[in-house]
Design a protein around this motif. Structure first.
Motif, PDB file in Angstrom:
ATOM      1  N   UNK A  56       0.831  -1.202   0.000  1.00  0.00           N
ATOM      2  CA  UNK A  56       0.000   0.000   0.000  1.00  0.00           C
ATOM      3  C   UNK A  56       0.868   1.255   0.000  1.00  0.00           C
ATOM      4  N   UNK A  57       1.908   1.260   0.810  1.00  0.00           N
ATOM      5  CA  UNK A  57       2.766   2.436   0.907  1.00  0.00           C
ATOM      6  C   UNK A  57       3.568   2.656  -0.377  1.00  0.00           C
ATOM      7  N   UNK A  58       4.066   1.575  -0.969  1.00  0.00           N
ATOM      8  CA  UNK A  58       4.855   1.705  -2.189  1.00  0.00           C
ATOM      9  C   UNK A  58       3.998   2.127  -3.383  1.00  0.00           C
ATOM     10  N   UNK A  59       2.818   1.540  -3.501  1.00  0.00           N
ATOM     11  CA  UNK A  59       1.950   1.904  -4.622  1.00  0.00           C
ATOM     12  C   UNK A  59       1.521   3.366  -4.506  1.00  0.00           C
ATOM     13  N   UNK A  60       1.261   3.806  -3.288  1.00  0.00           N
ATOM     14  CA  UNK A  60       0.929   5.213  -3.075  1.00  0.00           C
ATOM     15  C   UNK A  60       2.072   6.100  -3.542  1.00  0.00           C
ATOM     16  N   UNK A  61       3.292   5.734  -3.146  1.00  0.00           N
ATOM     17  CA  UNK A  61       4.474   6.503  -3.562  1.00  0.00           C
ATOM     18  C   UNK A  61       4.642   6.492  -5.083  1.00  0.00           C
ATOM     19  N   UNK A  62       4.481   5.335  -5.703  1.00  0.00           N
ATOM     20  CA  UNK A  62       4.672   5.225  -7.149  1.00  0.00           C
ATOM     21  C   UNK A  62       3.582   5.966  -7.914  1.00  0.00           C
ATOM     22  N   UNK A  63       2.352   5.918  -7.410  1.00  0.00           N
ATOM     23  CA  UNK A  63       1.271   6.621  -8.091  1.00  0.00           C
ATOM     24  C   UNK A  63       1.487   8.132  -8.042  1.00  0.00           C
ATOM     25  N   UNK A  64       2.085   8.598  -6.950  1.00  0.00           N
ATOM     26  CA  UNK A  64       2.328  10.031  -6.834  1.00  0.00           C
ATOM     27  C   UNK A  64       3.283  10.518  -7.921  1.00  0.00           C
ATOM     28  N   UNK A  65       4.121   9.626  -8.450  1.00  0.00           N
ATOM     29  CA  UNK A  65       4.952   9.986  -9.602  1.00  0.00           C
ATOM     30  C   UNK A  65       4.095  10.506 -10.749  1.00  0.00           C
ATOM     31  N   UNK A  76      15.984  18.133 -18.781  1.00  0.00           N
ATOM     32  CA  UNK A  76      16.868  18.693 -17.755  1.00  0.00           C
ATOM     33  C   UNK A  76      16.358  18.347 -16.354  1.00  0.00           C
ATOM     34  N   UNK A  77      15.049  18.348 -16.182  1.00  0.00           N
ATOM     35  CA  UNK A  77      14.467  17.978 -14.891  1.00  0.00           C
ATOM     36  C   UNK A  77      14.690  16.504 -14.578  1.00  0.00           C
ATOM     37  N   UNK A  78      14.738  15.681 -15.609  1.00  0.00           N
ATOM     38  CA  UNK A  78      14.811  14.229 -15.417  1.00  0.00           C
ATOM     39  C   UNK A  78      16.066  13.621 -16.034  1.00  0.00           C
ATOM     40  N   UNK A  79      17.185  14.271 -15.768  1.00  0.00           N
ATOM     41  CA  UNK A  79      18.463  13.705 -16.202  1.00  0.00           C
ATOM     42  C   UNK A  79      18.686  12.348 -15.540  1.00  0.00           C
ATOM     43  N   UNK A  80      19.280  11.441 -16.263  1.00  0.00           N
ATOM     44  CA  UNK A  80      19.620  10.104 -15.740  1.00  0.00           C
ATOM     45  C   UNK A  80      18.395   9.345 -15.231  1.00  0.00           C
ATOM     46  N   UNK A  81      17.241   9.636 -15.804  1.00  0.00           N
ATOM     47  CA  UNK A  81      16.026   8.978 -15.319  1.00  0.00           C
ATOM     48  C   UNK A  81      16.012   7.513 -15.733  1.00  0.00           C
ATOM     49  N   UNK A  82      15.325   6.663 -14.959  1.00  0.00           N
ATOM     50  CA  UNK A  82      15.285   5.231 -15.259  1.00  0.00           C
ATOM     51  C   UNK A  82      14.555   4.961 -16.566  1.00  0.00           C
ATOM     52  N   UNK A  83      14.855   3.843 -17.228  1.00  0.00           N
ATOM     53  CA  UNK A  83      14.256   3.530 -18.529  1.00  0.00           C
ATOM     54  C   UNK A  83      12.734   3.480 -18.517  1.00  0.00           C
ATOM     55  N   UNK A  84      12.140   2.980 -17.407  1.00  0.00           N
ATOM     56  CA  UNK A  84      10.683   2.865 -17.387  1.00  0.00           C
ATOM     57  C   UNK A  84      10.014   4.237 -17.426  1.00  0.00           C
ATOM     58  N   UNK A  85      10.652   5.260 -16.828  1.00  0.00           N
ATOM     59  CA  UNK A  85      10.081   6.597 -16.874  1.00  0.00           C
ATOM     60  C   UNK A  85      10.203   7.176 -18.280  1.00  0.00           C
ATOM     61  N   UNK A  86      11.350   6.989 -18.902  1.00  0.00           N
ATOM     62  CA  UNK A  86      11.531   7.465 -20.273  1.00  0.00           C
ATOM     63  C   UNK A  86      10.503   6.831 -21.201  1.00  0.00           C
TER      64      UNK A  86
END
Length: 777
Positions: free
Chosen positions: A537-546, A571-581
């Motif tokens: 519950x805590x992790x999904x809440x954190x991930x959804x806030x993304x 510039x805001x998301x330098x070095x961002x993980x592949x799933x975000x890209x």
């Protein structure tokens, strides 16, 4: 003979030389049995508690033992909390696989006996009620004595014996375990890692405990408050389904607020609660995990319950209710032409989704209601139980501004229709209740978020075709008077703050919130979050806030030149993980040009300037960093190398010639390449981009450092030497000169000055600070 033995036991305890196990206490003083300790405030014992004991507890104990994150769940801010005592169970546990049972005062047990059945153990003596037993059998008293017997080294950095981390192990010793605690941790006395209380304060506590620890609640509400409550409860509890639905919506957004009716120095605050009893009868609290859970009664009544606990800065959300506010609610919820034919379900899947539950209420009414108290609503996810610890907060940047889209432009019937059509896609993680599987849940909500964003982008491309309205005219201007129109959020690593105004230097990012986004943030992080939930519950809440953060940032980007948007986002998301890209790439982009004619190669700076000009009539100047006088203002331009040595929040007290004080806050902004990595924050830190801001007044609830400057000479020296720091030794040397370390012999006197000055600055917003993050440097 027995009296001699008892005297010997008390003498041993008072000397701090030895301790006895519970079996010995049972033999000498009898078995434990809960006591009735609450007495009227008009009695001698009640008056003594309020006048002499409670002030000591508030200023010396509550600063560490006040709320969810109090060590051992020992909440010393109310009689119920003191009587409840200790628990070895953790509220904040990022590893539990299943949700745990809540332990909220007043809600999850109605008396001390029930708390004992939930494995809470006493800190006051519950054996024979004699003077000797009341001292010898009290964990609280023994903790005070242990501190008196083992004082801290004066004004020094404490060694590894002391652990001040939020995740430190907790002993939570019962009276039977106290002897081992004292042997193994002789410096574990209270206040922990701080100087002991004064002799006078100790005597107040000793006499109170010796006489049985009698306690009284605050004085009952005034007749003025009671009259106001009567009118408000009549409004919120009318039989019409329209009133009932409106009251439910209002409650689900205000349930954390500290409500008051007297703007000048209110003596009482109140909480809006759900009760199974109507106005005029004693309140019977409805106990549910969330404010929208099934009350299991035929009719819910919304009542005002006096706040019994000491006001803490970290949980204080003041809200004034008056005749103008009552009229405003009538205009927003009752006057509009809509019909409620039946009350919506309380089943989790629908009740957790405000777009389903309150579909019939006009979107403009709901949005304007939230905007009217925007700081309060956002403060809920900052001062509610969700935001404790780095994992909960690493979803936001350290410093950003928040503005809002104008209701007239984005709370239209077309938008309302789109929300109704896609209400299932707007389902929030709380639909899983308090147990969730993080990976499968995240995938499910990711798919739904993409579906909603596609619909939103399609509508936005039509609404803003050719850049129409894509100027600062899109922003809500606070109806010309409401300072909630512009907010600033600061993250302090494992805590956060929201204040009115665009405060500090221009931030890396900004959010522009519309109704659906604002509502989802509230139901994700406030109404729908369960601090007792499992890790999923805590992790999904954190991930959804993304998703929600990205959406708010995208709204801001839409005002910038179309050709620059992706460049700025990268510039805001330098070095961002592949799933975000991949998430960025797969989403349909908003394709309309900005309606603003930019003239430079720095459009974000231009936009910030335009936003400030547009919202100038409602921009709060309370924390204007440009008003900090020289030489302290130089701190705003410190090098990253020096800033890296600063804690997250530092309070500065400057003594004036007339013995009054001015207060300032130094805020350390941690820079990141991106904030989309859940477990690798250090790997995303851009240390050489850290900045600091000094503002007048006090921002934050958890001071890490306290600085005291006696005169202009010390101000000049501090302002000159702080930016010159290069290594930890430089910081410690400054701390020895100007700092009030936790081991300072006069720490509590300076703490009293700090709270007194803070009360002058904060007024109705003042509450006791929390010292759980006070540094040891």
């Amino acid at each position: 003979m027995k009296k001699i033995l008892i005297s010997a036991i008390v003498l041993i305890i008072l000397s701090g030389c030895a301790y006895l196990g519970s079996a010995h206490y049972d033999n000498v003083f009898g078995a434990e049995q809960t006591q009735e300790r609450i007495v009227p405030h008009t009695t001698g014992a009640g008056a003594d508690f309020l006048q002499n004991v409670k002030p000591v507890l508030d200023t010396r104990c509550v600063v560490c033992h006040g709320c969810y994150d109090a060590p051992c769940q020992l909440k010393l801010s109310s009689p119920e909390g003191i009587d409840r005592g200790l628990s070895k169970d953790l509220v904040y546990d990022g590893t539990r696989l299943l949700a745990t049972t809540p332990s909220r005062l007043l809600f999850d047990a109605t008396d001390t006996k029930q708390w004992r059945e939930k494995n809470f153990t006493p800190v006051l003596n519950e054996r024979a009620q004699t003077e000797e037993a009341n001292l010898a059998g009290s964990v609280l008293f023994n903790s005070l004595v242990l501190k008196q017997s083992h004082e801290l080294p004066a004004n020094e950095v404490l060694d590894d014996e002391f652990d001040f981390s939020l995740s430190r192990s907790q002993t939570c010793a019962t009276m039977g375990e106290f002897d081992r605690l004292a042997d193994e941790q002789p410096h574990a006395g209270m206040p922990y890692g701080l100087p002991g209380v004064s002799r006078e304060e100790f005597n107040h506590l000793q006499n109170w405990l010796k006489d049985g620890g009698k306690m009284s609640h605050l004085k009952p509400p005034s007749q003025f408050d009671l009259n106001k409550i009567k009118g408000w409860e009549a409004f919120l509890n009318q039989d019409s389904l329209k009133y009932q639905l409106s009251a439910r919506y209002i409650y689900e957004h205000w349930f954390l607020a500290h409500i008051y009716f007297t703007p000048e120095n209110p003596k009482s605050f109140f909480k809006l609660v759900r009760s199974s009893t109507p106005p005029g009868e004693e309140i019977k609290l409805i106990n549910t995990r969330r404010p929208y859970d099934d009350p299991k009664v035929s009719r819910v009544y919304y009542r005002f319950m006096q706040e019994r606990s000491t006001i803490l800065s970290k949980t204080h959300l003041p809200l004034e209710l008056n005749e103008a506010k009552l009229l405003r609610l009538y205009e927003q919820f009752i006057a509009p032409d809509y019909t409620v034919t039946k009350m919506p379900s309380y089943k989790a899947q629908s009740a957790s989704n405000p777009f389903k539950t309150f579909e019939v209420i006009p979107i403009n009414s709901k949005y304007q209601f939230m905007l009217d108290e925007a700081e309060l609503i956002i403060m809920g996810f900052i001062k509610g139980p969700v935001c404790r610890g780095q994992i909960a907060l690493n979803v936001i940047n350290d410093h950003f501004w928040v503005a809002f889209a104008d209701p007239d432009k984005v709370a239209t019937p077309a938008v309302g229709e789109m929300l109704v059509q896609h209400e299932d896609a707007l389902e929030l993680p709380a639909a899983e209740e308090s147990n969730a599987l993080p990976i499968s849940s995240w995938v499910k909500y990711s798919v739904r978020e993409k579906k909603y964003l596609q619909a939103k982008v399609e509508l936005a491309n039509d609404m803003f075709k050719g850049g129409e309205h894509l100027t600062t005219d899109l922003l809500w201007k606070g109806d010309g008077h409401n300072k909630n129109a512009a907010l600033t959020i600061f993250r302090h690593f494992d805590s956060a703050t929201v204040v009115k105004g665009f405060i500090g230097q221009e931030p890396k990012t900004t959010w522009i919130l519309d109704y659906a986004l604002f509502e989802r943030i509230h139901y994700l992080l406030v109404a729908g979050f369960d601090v007792y939930g499992n890790i999923g519950h805590q992790l999904v809440t954190r991930l959804y806030m993304d998703f929600l953060r990205l959406e708010g940032e995208q709204n801001f980007l839409s005002l910038l030149p179309e050709a620059k948007r992706n460049q700025i986002k990268k510039q805001w998301y330098r070095n961002s993980p592949p799933d975000l890209s991949k998430f960025f790439k797969n989403n349909r982009e908003f394709s309309q040009p900005s309606g603003i004619e930019y003239k430079t190669d720095n459009p974000q700076h231009e936009l910030y300037t335009l936003m400030k000009e547009t919202l100038a009539p409602v921009l709060s100047e309370r924390y204007d960093y440009t008003k900090v006088p020289e030489p302290l203002s130089a701190i705003n331009n410190m090098s990253a190398e020096a800033v890296n040595l600063l804690p997250q929040i530092s309070f500065v007290l400057v003594k004036q010639a007339d013995n009054s004080h001015k207060g300032y806050t130094i805020i350390h902004h941690n820079a990141h390449y991106n904030i989309s990595s859940l477990l690798n924050e250090n790997g995303q830190r851009a240390y050489d981009e850290d900045t600091a801001t000094i503002v007048p007044g006090f921002i934050g609830d958890y001071p890490a450092a306290i600085w005291y400057l006696n005169n202009d000479q010390q101000v000049n020296a501090f302002a000159e030497q702080l930016p010159m720091m290069q290594i930890e030794a430089d910081y410690r040397a400054l701390k020895s000169k100007f700092g009030i370390r936790r081991t300072h012999p006069q720490f509590w006197q300076y703490s009293d000055i700090l709270h007194s000055v803070a009360k002058e600055y904060r007024g109705i917003e003042h509450g006791m600070f929390d010292y759980n993050r006070l540094e040891n440097r």
